[in-house]
Design an enzyme around this catalytic site. Structure first.
Site, PDB file in Angstrom:
ATOM      1  N   GLU A  97      47.065  45.326  70.051  1.00 35.67           N
ATOM      2  CA  GLU A  97      45.675  45.309  69.671  1.00 35.67           C
ATOM      3  C   GLU A  97      44.930  45.367  70.864  1.00 35.67           C
ATOM      4  O   GLU A  97      45.111  44.365  71.875  1.00 35.67           O
ATOM      5  CB  GLU A  97      45.442  44.134  68.922  1.00 35.67           C
ATOM      6  N   LYS A 144      48.606  39.557  56.093  1.00 36.42           N
ATOM      7  CA  LYS A 144      47.606  39.037  56.765  1.00 36.42           C
ATOM      8  C   LYS A 144      46.863  37.918  56.019  1.00 36.42           C
ATOM      9  O   LYS A 144      46.462  37.762  55.032  1.00 36.42           O
ATOM     10  CB  LYS A 144      46.781  40.147  57.281  1.00 36.42           C
ATOM     11  N   GLU A 184      41.115  36.594  64.089  1.00 38.15           N
ATOM     12  CA  GLU A 184      40.683  36.806  62.764  1.00 38.15           C
ATOM     13  C   GLU A 184      41.386  35.972  61.938  1.00 38.15           C
ATOM     14  O   GLU A 184      41.063  35.912  60.513  1.00 38.15           O
ATOM     15  CB  GLU A 184      40.747  38.304  62.264  1.00 38.15           C
ATOM     16  N   ARG A 200      44.278  53.639  65.585  1.00 40.57           N
ATOM     17  CA  ARG A 200      44.908  53.484  64.368  1.00 40.57           C
ATOM     18  C   ARG A 200      44.876  54.856  63.584  1.00 40.57           C
ATOM     19  O   ARG A 200      45.992  55.116  62.689  1.00 40.57           O
ATOM     20  CB  ARG A 200      44.155  52.806  63.473  1.00 40.57           C
ATOM     21  N   LYS A 209      46.198  37.120  64.516  1.00 41.79           N
ATOM     22  CA  LYS A 209      45.714  38.517  64.382  1.00 41.79           C
ATOM     23  C   LYS A 209      44.557  38.554  64.964  1.00 41.79           C
ATOM     24  O   LYS A 209      43.384  38.099  64.847  1.00 41.79           O
ATOM     25  CB  LYS A 209      45.273  38.425  62.760  1.00 41.79           C
ATOM     26  N   ARG A 216      43.428  48.691  67.182  1.00 38.61           N
ATOM     27  CA  ARG A 216      44.855  49.024  67.307  1.00 38.61           C
ATOM     28  C   ARG A 216      44.915  50.005  68.323  1.00 38.61           C
ATOM     29  O   ARG A 216      44.336  50.781  68.554  1.00 38.61           O
ATOM     30  CB  ARG A 216      45.101  49.615  65.925  1.00 38.61           C
TER      31      ARG A 216
HETATM   32  P1  AMP Z   1      43.641  44.915  58.902  1.00 36.17           P
HETATM   33  O1  AMP Z   1      42.631  45.991  59.561  1.00 36.17           O
HETATM   34  O2  AMP Z   1      42.676  44.015  58.259  1.00 36.17           O
HETATM   35  O3  AMP Z   1      44.418  45.653  57.737  1.00 36.17           O
HETATM   36  O4  AMP Z   1      44.647  44.316  59.775  1.00 36.17           O
HETATM   37  C1  AMP Z   1      45.713  44.866  60.422  1.00 36.17           C
HETATM   38  C2  AMP Z   1      45.299  45.193  61.830  1.00 36.17           C
HETATM   39  O5  AMP Z   1      45.236  44.052  62.406  1.00 36.17           O
HETATM   40  C3  AMP Z   1      45.976  46.129  62.591  1.00 36.17           C
HETATM   41  O6  AMP Z   1      46.137  47.445  62.226  1.00 36.17           O
HETATM   42  C4  AMP Z   1      45.971  45.663  63.899  1.00 36.17           C
HETATM   43  O7  AMP Z   1      44.888  46.436  64.527  1.00 36.17           O
HETATM   44  C5  AMP Z   1      45.365  44.516  63.665  1.00 36.17           C
HETATM   45  N1  AMP Z   1      46.358  43.414  64.562  1.00 36.17           N
HETATM   46  C6  AMP Z   1      45.654  42.294  65.242  1.00 36.17           C
HETATM   47  N2  AMP Z   1      46.543  41.387  65.448  1.00 36.17           N
HETATM   48  C7  AMP Z   1      47.707  41.820  65.080  1.00 36.17           C
HETATM   49  C8  AMP Z   1      49.074  41.480  65.190  1.00 36.17           C
HETATM   50  N3  AMP Z   1      49.777  40.515  65.614  1.00 36.17           N
HETATM   51  N4  AMP Z   1      50.290  42.161  64.198  1.00 36.17           N
HETATM   52  C9  AMP Z   1      49.879  43.365  63.635  1.00 36.17           C
HETATM   53  N5  AMP Z   1      48.509  43.750  63.508  1.00 36.17           N
HETATM   54  C10 AMP Z   1      47.383  43.201  64.546  1.00 36.17           C
END
Ligand code: AMP
Length: 665
Positions: free
Chosen positions: A378, A502, A477, A346, A325, A330
């Site tokens: 990303e 996640k 992360e 995003r 991650k 995004r």
């Molecule tokens: P969060 O912002 O904590 O909801 O986590 C989701 C976000 O992680 C996504 O919107 C992406 O911007 C980011 N992201 C980073 N690496 C990945 C990955 N391998 N697959 C999907 N999302 C990812």
């Protein structure tokens, strides 16, 4: 990017949860509300003055807003809105798709698709100026009324209605109001303030009945009638179906048995493939269809998990993969047939100007034969000398506009993780394993510029733990865990699903996930903190009631520089009274702040509180507050409405997520 406790928090009221819509269909609520809609058309209609073929009177929209505001029942809100949309469809001139489009936009308080970035949200002082100019009341009186009512819309309406006029103004129409709102939202430059006031003043002069209330609230960017976008979408779908059945001449028989599958399919199609009303509505009315590579899709989102054990439980017996991650931003990358490339954020904002370097880099990773595409990735800051990934904060230092390649200090590498369209074909319905294979087949890694997200098919606790630690060491992360095949591995735009989980590094330390909260008040600092604010009042955002609910006072986690910066950013937003959509409770900050700024915050625990209003009535009568909240960072990428919702703070069953066990606390 590290978001927060989230679920639909980041989604705000603007997101639509298809699960919920489908549940409604199953429960038979859809047909009930559609039938009710037919019997409510008379209530919604204007007795005189809305003739077929003529523009929709704005009074009709104001009337339906009034009726919706007066009820708390979602079914009734849906029925009223369905009736209104049905009347708009029935009475539109042949071939007119604009009336319905504009009506829908006004109902969700937008003027165009998100990614075009045209928004309302006019400041209070400008609106007060227009109200005084239009009604002849003094600023002091209007401000005093505002203090009493806490709602400028109401103040405008009362001011208008107490004004004696000789002539009745010419009735406002929906297209005229829409055009004026758009002109206001789009006007910029040094004389734009005067221009805005002049348009608003003229609009107000023509208002009758409740119209001024809703025009002012639209201008503020908050309708406050408790009308979430999902209600609008359901109503739109029902209305289109009813209209279709009427046109087919079988309304009496079919209204009893609305074809649920048809409605659900329509909703699914509307949102999954065309998240753009400019295209959805003509397609709905003309039963046509359009391709969607040209506009950004709402990104698929992930649910948080607390522990690796939970991942294994959720994915038991299924094939899944773990990916790094990445801690960046995004980026949805589109290439069209004319060769043009665009990158969307995003929030569906066009980021091409922020990333001219990506525009230059991208062609190098595209293999021959890959003509048009949409991939999901990303964008991560990278140190080109050491090839080390840098945290999101580095990326956020980049300018957002007028970026010149030669001035760029923070380089960006794209980590692609999904392929949504390829050479004109949508891939959303394919298994993730297949989408990923196609992604790797059609693109090539380029050092420091483009890579595929690092993945492992680890499936034991130990293997996942090792990969998680590795990801953190590499500057990420944590992990994203994704279903690899079957129905559940499809790409589902705008959904936060358990099919993507996640697993953040916070879990390594056993800490809770963070929340994204809005600053609504501040306390003057003392001692070392004199001249800046020393603490702040934070709120979560309830999309259903469209209100900010206070949740904690925070004074920890701030460096001296941060406090200076916060003072600079927040003091222009100070207001004498809380804005009408802040549910205050017992908190008494020294100054109120207009809800605009979003912060990521970590807390040790939750407690019940008689002072704060978050989730009041969801768990019990008292609200919820955060214990030991700590400031993490400003979330510049989030609007106030994208803040964490109250359901997500209470743990357990969530408003939209409906996942019984994904609470945090
Ligand atoms: P969060 O912002 O904590 O909801 O986590 C989701 C976000 O992680 C996504 O919107 C992406 O911007 C980011 N992201 C980073 N690496 C990945 C990955 N391998 N697959 C999907 N999302 C990812």
């Amino acid at each position: 990017m590290s978001s927060a406790v989230e679920e639909d928090a980041d989604e705000g009221e603007e997101e639509v949860d298809l699960d919920e819509l489908e549940e409604e269909e199953e429960e038979g609520m859809a047909s009930q509300s559609a039938q009710e809609a037919l019997s409510r058309t008379q209530d919604v209609d204007l007795p005189n003055g809305w003739k077929p073929g003529e523009p929709v009177p704005y009074a009709a929209l104001a009337k339906v807003f009034g009726l919706i505001e007066a009820t708390t029942k979602r079914l009734e809100k849906t029925a009223l809105l369905t009736s209104f949309f049905l009347l708009v469809i029935r009475r539109r001139a042949t071939g007119d798709t604009q009336s319905l489009l504009q009506a829908v936009y006004l109902c969700i308080n937008r003027l165009c698709p998100d990614y075009m970035g045209i928004e309302l949200g006019i400041g209070e002082s400008l609106l007060i100026k227009a109200i005084t100019e239009s009604t002849g009341r003094s600023t002091a009186v209007v401000k005093a009324d505002l203090k009493k009512e806490g709602d400028l819309g109401l103040v405008a309406m009362n001011s208008k209605n107490s004004q004696k006029t000789l002539f009745k103004p010419k009735p406002l129409t929906l297209p005229v109001v829409f055009k004026n709102l758009k002109e206001i939202a789009m006007s910029s430059g040094h004389s734009s303030q005067n221009k805005k006031v002049s348009i608003i003043t003229k609009l107000l002069a023509s208002c009758q009945g409740q119209e001024a209330k809703y025009i002012i609230r639209s201008l503020e960017g908050k309708l406050r009638i408790g009308n979430a976008e999902r209600t609008v979408l359901v109503a739109l779908s029902h209305a289109a179906l009813l209209a279709e059945q009427e046109a087919g001449g079988c309304i009496k028989c079919s209204s009893k048995k609305l074809n649920m599958e048809k409605i659900t399919a329509r909703l699914g199609k509307l949102y999954s493939e065309l998240p753009n009303y400019d295209l959805v509505i003509p397609a709905l009315l003309n039963a046509g269809s359009t391709g969607s590579e040209r506009m950004p899709l709402k990104p698929m989102l992930a649910k948080p998990t607390k522990a690796i054990g939970e991942v294994l439980d959720k994915f038991e017996g299924k094939k899944f993969t773990c990916e790094y991650k990445y801690d960046g931003e995004r980026a949805q990358v589109h290439k069209l047939e004319d060769g043009s490339i665009a990158v969307f954020s995003r929030n569906s904002e066009d980021m091409s100007k922020k990333y001219p370097d990506l525009m230059e880099q991208l062609p190098r990773c595209v293999k021959e034969g890959t003509k048009t595409f949409v991939f999901d990735a990303e964008a991560v800051a990278i140190d080109v000398d050491t090839a080390k990934l840098l945290p999101f904060q580095e990326l956020s230092r980049r300018k957002r506009k007028d970026v010149k390649v030669e001035d760029i200090k923070v380089r960006v590498c794209l980590f692609a993780f999904d392929l949504l369209y390829l050479n004109g074909e949508p891939l959303l319905h394919l298994d993730f394993a297949e989408r990923r294979r196609l992604l790797q087949e059609h693109f090539r890694p380029v050092d420091l510029e483009f890579q595929f997200a690092k993945a492992s098919d680890a499936d034991t606790t130990d293997e996942i733990q090792t990969f998680l630690e590795e990801s953190v060491k590499d500057g990420c992360e944590g992990l994203m865990v994704k279903m690899l095949d079957g129905e559940l591995s499809r790409y589902e735009p705008s959904r936060r699903t358990v099919n993507w989980l996640k697993l953040k590094k916070d879990y390594l330390a056993g800490a809770g996930d963070s929340l994204d909260l809005v600053v609504v008040g501040a306390y003057h600092g003392k001692g070392k903190r004199t001249n800046v604010y020393g603490a702040f009042l934070l709120a979560c955002y309830d999309a259903d009631s469209e209100e900010y609910q206070t949740i904690c006072k925070i004074g920890t986690g701030f460096s001296d520089e941060a406090l200076q910066a916060h003072h600079g950013a927040l003091s222009p937003l100070e207001t004498a009274v809380p804005r009408g959509d802040v549910k205050v409770g017992g908190a008494k900050p020294d100054v109120w702040v207009e809800p605009k700024v979003v912060w990521e915050v970590l807390a040790a625990d939750l407690s019940l509180s008689p002072i704060y209003t978050a989730a009041q009535g969801i768990v019990e009568e008292r609200g919820i507050s955060l214990r030991f909240p700590r400031f993490i960072r400003v979330r510049e990428d989030k609007g106030a409405d994208d803040a964490t919702g109250p359901e997500q703070t209470k743990g357990g069953k969530k408003g939209k997520g409906r996942d019984a066990d994904d609470g945090f606390w």
